[in-house]
Design a protein around this motif. Structure first.
Motif, mmCIF file in Angstrom:
data_model
loop_
_atom_site.group_PDB
_atom_site.id
_atom_site.type_symbol
_atom_site.label_atom_id
_atom_site.label_comp_id
_atom_site.label_asym_id
_atom_site.label_seq_id
_atom_site.Cartn_x
_atom_site.Cartn_y
_atom_site.Cartn_z
ATOM 1 N N ARG A 23 0.821 -1.210 0.000
ATOM 2 C CA ARG A 23 0.000 0.000 0.000
ATOM 3 C C ARG A 23 0.857 1.262 0.000
ATOM 4 O O ARG A 23 1.481 1.610 0.995
ATOM 5 C CB ARG A 23 -0.937 -0.002 1.195
ATOM 6 C CG ARG A 23 -1.545 -1.373 1.434
ATOM 7 C CD ARG A 23 -2.955 -1.359 1.863
ATOM 8 N NE ARG A 23 -3.362 -2.722 2.200
ATOM 9 C CZ ARG A 23 -3.876 -3.584 1.325
ATOM 10 N NH1 ARG A 23 -4.087 -3.215 0.081
ATOM 11 N NH2 ARG A 23 -4.197 -4.799 1.692
ATOM 12 N N TYR B 16 0.385 4.455 0.261
ATOM 13 C CA TYR B 16 0.271 5.536 1.250
ATOM 14 C C TYR B 16 0.848 5.129 2.592
ATOM 15 O O TYR B 16 1.363 5.962 3.333
ATOM 16 C CB TYR B 16 -1.175 6.047 1.367
ATOM 17 C CG TYR B 16 -2.097 5.232 2.237
ATOM 18 C CD1 TYR B 16 -2.654 4.056 1.771
ATOM 19 C CD2 TYR B 16 -2.433 5.666 3.523
ATOM 20 C CE1 TYR B 16 -3.509 3.320 2.560
ATOM 21 C CE2 TYR B 16 -3.291 4.935 4.318
ATOM 22 C CZ TYR B 16 -3.825 3.765 3.834
ATOM 23 O OH TYR B 16 -4.677 3.031 4.620
ATOM 24 N N PHE C 272 -2.580 12.955 0.751
ATOM 25 C CA PHE C 272 -3.257 13.044 -0.550
ATOM 26 C C PHE C 272 -3.822 11.688 -0.964
ATOM 27 O O PHE C 272 -4.928 11.591 -1.476
ATOM 28 C CB PHE C 272 -2.267 13.548 -1.611
ATOM 29 C CG PHE C 272 -2.872 13.694 -2.979
ATOM 30 C CD1 PHE C 272 -3.687 14.772 -3.273
ATOM 31 C CD2 PHE C 272 -2.641 12.744 -3.964
ATOM 32 C CE1 PHE C 272 -4.262 14.907 -4.531
ATOM 33 C CE2 PHE C 272 -3.208 12.876 -5.226
ATOM 34 C CZ PHE C 272 -4.020 13.961 -5.503
ATOM 35 N N TRP C 273 -3.061 10.632 -0.706
ATOM 36 C CA TRP C 273 -3.503 9.298 -1.106
ATOM 37 C C TRP C 273 -4.576 8.729 -0.187
ATOM 38 O O TRP C 273 -5.179 7.706 -0.484
ATOM 39 C CB TRP C 273 -2.304 8.345 -1.176
ATOM 40 C CG TRP C 273 -1.575 8.449 -2.483
ATOM 41 C CD1 TRP C 273 -2.074 8.925 -3.660
ATOM 42 C CD2 TRP C 273 -0.221 8.062 -2.743
ATOM 43 N NE1 TRP C 273 -1.111 8.863 -4.640
ATOM 44 C CE2 TRP C 273 0.031 8.324 -4.115
ATOM 45 C CE3 TRP C 273 0.800 7.508 -1.972
ATOM 46 C CZ2 TRP C 273 1.248 8.063 -4.721
ATOM 47 C CZ3 TRP C 273 2.013 7.247 -2.566
ATOM 48 C CH2 TRP C 273 2.242 7.526 -3.926
ATOM 49 N N VAL D 138 -7.094 10.738 0.844
ATOM 50 C CA VAL D 138 -8.315 11.454 0.471
ATOM 51 C C VAL D 138 -9.146 10.614 -0.483
ATOM 52 O O VAL D 138 -8.620 10.048 -1.437
ATOM 53 C CB VAL D 138 -7.988 12.806 -0.206
ATOM 54 C CG1 VAL D 138 -9.256 13.452 -0.734
ATOM 55 C CG2 VAL D 138 -7.302 13.730 0.779
ATOM 56 N N ARG D 139 -10.469 10.527 -0.197
ATOM 57 C CA ARG D 139 -11.304 9.710 -1.059
ATOM 58 C C ARG D 139 -12.349 10.517 -1.816
ATOM 59 O O ARG D 139 -12.726 10.159 -2.920
ATOM 60 C CB ARG D 139 -12.010 8.626 -0.240
ATOM 61 C CG ARG D 139 -11.034 7.700 0.470
ATOM 62 C CD ARG D 139 -11.641 6.360 0.761
ATOM 63 N NE ARG D 139 -12.896 6.491 1.457
ATOM 64 C CZ ARG D 139 -13.992 5.856 1.096
ATOM 65 N NH1 ARG D 139 -13.999 5.064 0.068
ATOM 66 N NH2 ARG D 139 -15.092 6.010 1.796
ATOM 67 N N ALA D 140 -12.819 11.579 -1.223
ATOM 68 C CA ALA D 140 -13.980 12.208 -1.851
ATOM 69 C C ALA D 140 -13.850 13.708 -2.076
ATOM 70 O O ALA D 140 -14.517 14.259 -2.929
ATOM 71 C CB ALA D 140 -15.232 11.947 -1.019
ATOM 72 N N ASP D 141 -13.018 14.399 -1.281
ATOM 73 C CA ASP D 141 -12.953 15.850 -1.388
ATOM 74 C C ASP D 141 -11.572 16.295 -0.946
ATOM 75 O O ASP D 141 -11.143 16.007 0.166
ATOM 76 C CB ASP D 141 -14.027 16.473 -0.491
ATOM 77 C CG ASP D 141 -14.195 17.969 -0.767
ATOM 78 O OD1 ASP D 141 -15.313 18.386 -1.064
ATOM 79 O OD2 ASP D 141 -13.192 18.711 -0.685
ATOM 80 N N MET D 142 -10.858 17.001 -1.837
ATOM 81 C CA MET D 142 -9.490 17.349 -1.495
ATOM 82 C C MET D 142 -9.369 18.757 -0.924
ATOM 83 O O MET D 142 -8.275 19.290 -0.774
ATOM 84 C CB MET D 142 -8.570 17.176 -2.697
ATOM 85 C CG MET D 142 -8.943 18.013 -3.893
ATOM 86 S SD MET D 142 -7.844 17.687 -5.281
ATOM 87 C CE MET D 142 -6.380 18.519 -4.723
ATOM 88 N N GLY D 143 -10.507 19.350 -0.554
ATOM 89 C CA GLY D 143 -10.494 20.710 -0.020
ATOM 90 C C GLY D 143 -9.596 20.856 1.199
ATOM 91 O O GLY D 143 -8.759 21.750 1.274
ATOM 92 N N LEU E 172 -5.952 20.492 0.434
ATOM 93 C CA LEU E 172 -5.445 21.641 -0.305
ATOM 94 C C LEU E 172 -5.038 22.785 0.626
ATOM 95 O O LEU E 172 -4.038 23.467 0.390
ATOM 96 C CB LEU E 172 -6.531 22.107 -1.287
ATOM 97 C CG LEU E 172 -6.038 22.729 -2.578
ATOM 98 C CD1 LEU E 172 -5.159 21.769 -3.356
ATOM 99 C CD2 LEU E 172 -7.227 23.153 -3.434
#
Lengths: 336, 204
Positions: free
Chosen positions: B108, B110, B159-160, B162-167, B170
């Motif tokens: 894996r 991440y 980052f890896w 995050v599944r649905a929203d990268m807000g 960021l």
């Protein structure tokens, strides 16, 4: 060692099956064609609708009207499956329309307007139409079904749902011979759904899910309007959602506004984002890992720091006897 | 005064741990307290890493040596929260199943990246004392530049996940990018000129 044996002449509360429940169970078992759901009635059948913290029977008129005639515990879970506390089932949710944190839905879903609500049924059907929830449920009696819910994130709960078989609705709208799949769509209303206002969401709203027609017609597939003896709280997908217990939780789409019978396999939200991680079928399968984590085991919630409550994940989430035949001859490593 | 400042920073860095532990103890950590601690300790470690990396630019900007005085301390706090994050993963997610750990480490990305970042922070933590500074001499500074690589890996790890929203991701990435931009020589020199050293100012 002292072993207490109960006097056989005294019947406990859990030995008595109320007549209504008895008939409901017979009817369901007949309807389900002996699907092996005839597990013994667990303790406290009489107290079936009594859940801590829950105002029993609360909900809109179409719900309360049906409440006197609920088939309690029409389907029960396994002996080791303790029902998850109501507070946990309603405050630990993935409903990205209301935010990505597990607590967000409980905090943000209160503003969602669920009355009036209509569901459009269209596509390859003889009798398309727009239905309110009352019409959607039809004459079928509400059934309580205690299902295991296995999230793709490797945690699980046990939840008593209230609903009717989706098959009942589908039969009424008369699918044509071209209908091969069913596509479901969640409400898109950014003004009430803060997650849909995020500019950095991966999901292409509205959220969509899909089932093969035979999966949708399966007696376990539940068109759900309540849980814990009340109507659905908004964060759990009010007023009407799907529950497909042998698939990962994200297949059980919430707050449905459209059901379309279609000829081709529909695009679904998660497999559109990442087809390698989320397949169309997404049947619970301990042998097919999510690329980022193992699916062999699950954390049954609630757990605590001192007991992670790890249990082995069962094939088809323990509904293998009932649903395996839907997939006979299919390579489930390929069609995950 | 400076001792009070260091103690205050110590107390402040202890607060997230105390708060999340209290939340779990009082039943507000939700039905999966292990996951709750895992996520919050991980985010706290990232925030502390960013705070640590903001100290040098802040010192250049303000000329207050208090910022430099707490840099090692905050670096060690960062490492501590990262270790707590790892412990939560081992205890509550893997349930101390070390064969599963082996699987994760091989397969894996991440997890691999997160683990590598933690090893880097470990190397920085064990060489953060005066003895190591003396022994390593010039190489010490080169070694401690590894913190930038660790930051990059931590962000990749996040980052890896995050599944649905990268807000949310960021936000952290932008702060990190800003802190790195302050280290570009041209920018860094300008930063020093905002409030020149008193001695320099008098001479000028």
């Amino acid at each position: 060692m002292l072993i207490r044996l109960r006097d056989r002449r005294t019947l406990g509360e859990n030995d008595v099956t109320p007549e209504a429940i008895y008939h409901a169970r017979r009817r369901f078992m007949a309807g389900a064609a002996g699907l092996g759901m005839a597990a013994a009635l667990p303790r406290g059948a009489l107290a079936a609708s009594n859940y801590d913290e829950v105002e029993e029977g609360s909900g809109p008129p179409w719900f309360t009207r049906r409440f006197d005639n609920v088939a309690w515990q029409a389907v029960t879970a396994g002996a080791d499956d303790t029902i998850t506390p109501y507070g946990d089932a309603t405050h630990y949710n993935n409903f990205y329309e209301f935010g990505t944190d597990k607590r967000d839905p409980a905090e943000n879903a209160g503003q969602l307007t669920t009355e009036p609500w209509t569901v459009e049924v269209d596509g390859e059907v003889g009798r398309p139409g727009t239905f309110d929830v009352d019409q959607l449920l039809g004459e079928h009696r509400l059934e309580e079904r205690i299902y295991r819910l296995r999230c793709v994130e490797a945690w699980s709960m046990v939840i008593p749902w209230l609903g009717v078989p989706l098959a009942d609705l589908l039969k009424r709208v008369e699918p044509t011979s071209k209908a091969k799949f069913v596509r479901f769509q969640t409400l898109e209303r950014p003004s009430e759904m803060p997650g849909q206002r995020s500019r950095f969401a991966y999901i292409d709203w509205p959220y969509q899910e899909g089932l093969r027609l035979d999966e949708a017609m399966h007696p376990l597939t539940l068109l759900t309007v309540g849980m814990y003896g009340r109507s659905l709280p908004n964060q759990n997908g009010a007023p009407v959602r799907l529950v497909v217990p042998w698939k990962y939780g994200f297949k059980s789409i919430k707050s449905v506004v459209r059901i379309s019978l279609v000829e081709d396999q529909p695009a679904t939200a998660w497999s559109s984002i990442n087809p390698r991680e989320y397949g169309f079928y997404s049947n619970v399968n301990p042998d097919v890992d999510h690329p980022r984590w193992s699916q062999a085991r699950e954390r049954r919630l609630p757990n605590s720091l001192f007991s992670p409550n790890m249990i082995d994940t069962q094939m088809f989430n323990g509904y293998e006897d009932q649903v395996a035949s839907l997939y006979s001859g299919m390579d489930l490593q390929k069609y995950y | 005064m400076l001792l009070a400042w260091r103690l205050a920073v110590f107390a402040a860095a202890l607060c997230p741990f105390a708060w999340y532990a209290w939340q779990v103890y009082s039943g507000n950590g939700g039905p999966e307290p292990g996951q709750y601690l895992l996520l919050n300790f991980g985010v706290t470690a990232l925030i502390l890493l960013l705070v640590t990396l903001s100290l040098t630019p802040l010192m250049k900007l303000t000329r207050w040596k208090g910022f430099a005085l707490v840099r090692r301390q905050l670096g060690l706090w960062t490492f501590s929260y990262a270790v707590l994050h790892l412990l939560c993963y081992l205890l509550f997610i893997l349930g101390l199943d070390f064969s599963a750990l082996g699987d994760d480490l091989v397969r894996r990305p991440y997890i691999i990246v997160g683990f590598a970042a933690l090893l880097m922070l470990l190397a920085l933590a064990v060489t953060s004392n005066r003895y190591a500074m003396k022994r390593l001499g010039k190489r010490w500074k080169a070694l401690h530049r590894m913190v930038y690589a660790a930051l990059a890996l931590v962000l990749l790890h996040f980052f890896w996940v995050v599944r649905a929203d990268m807000g949310e991701w960021l936000n952290y990435a932008l702060v990190a990018a800003f802190l790195m931009a302050l280290r570009i020589p041209v920018v860094s020199r300008r930063l020093s000129r905002v409030r020149p050293r008193r001695g320099v100012a008098r001479r000028g």
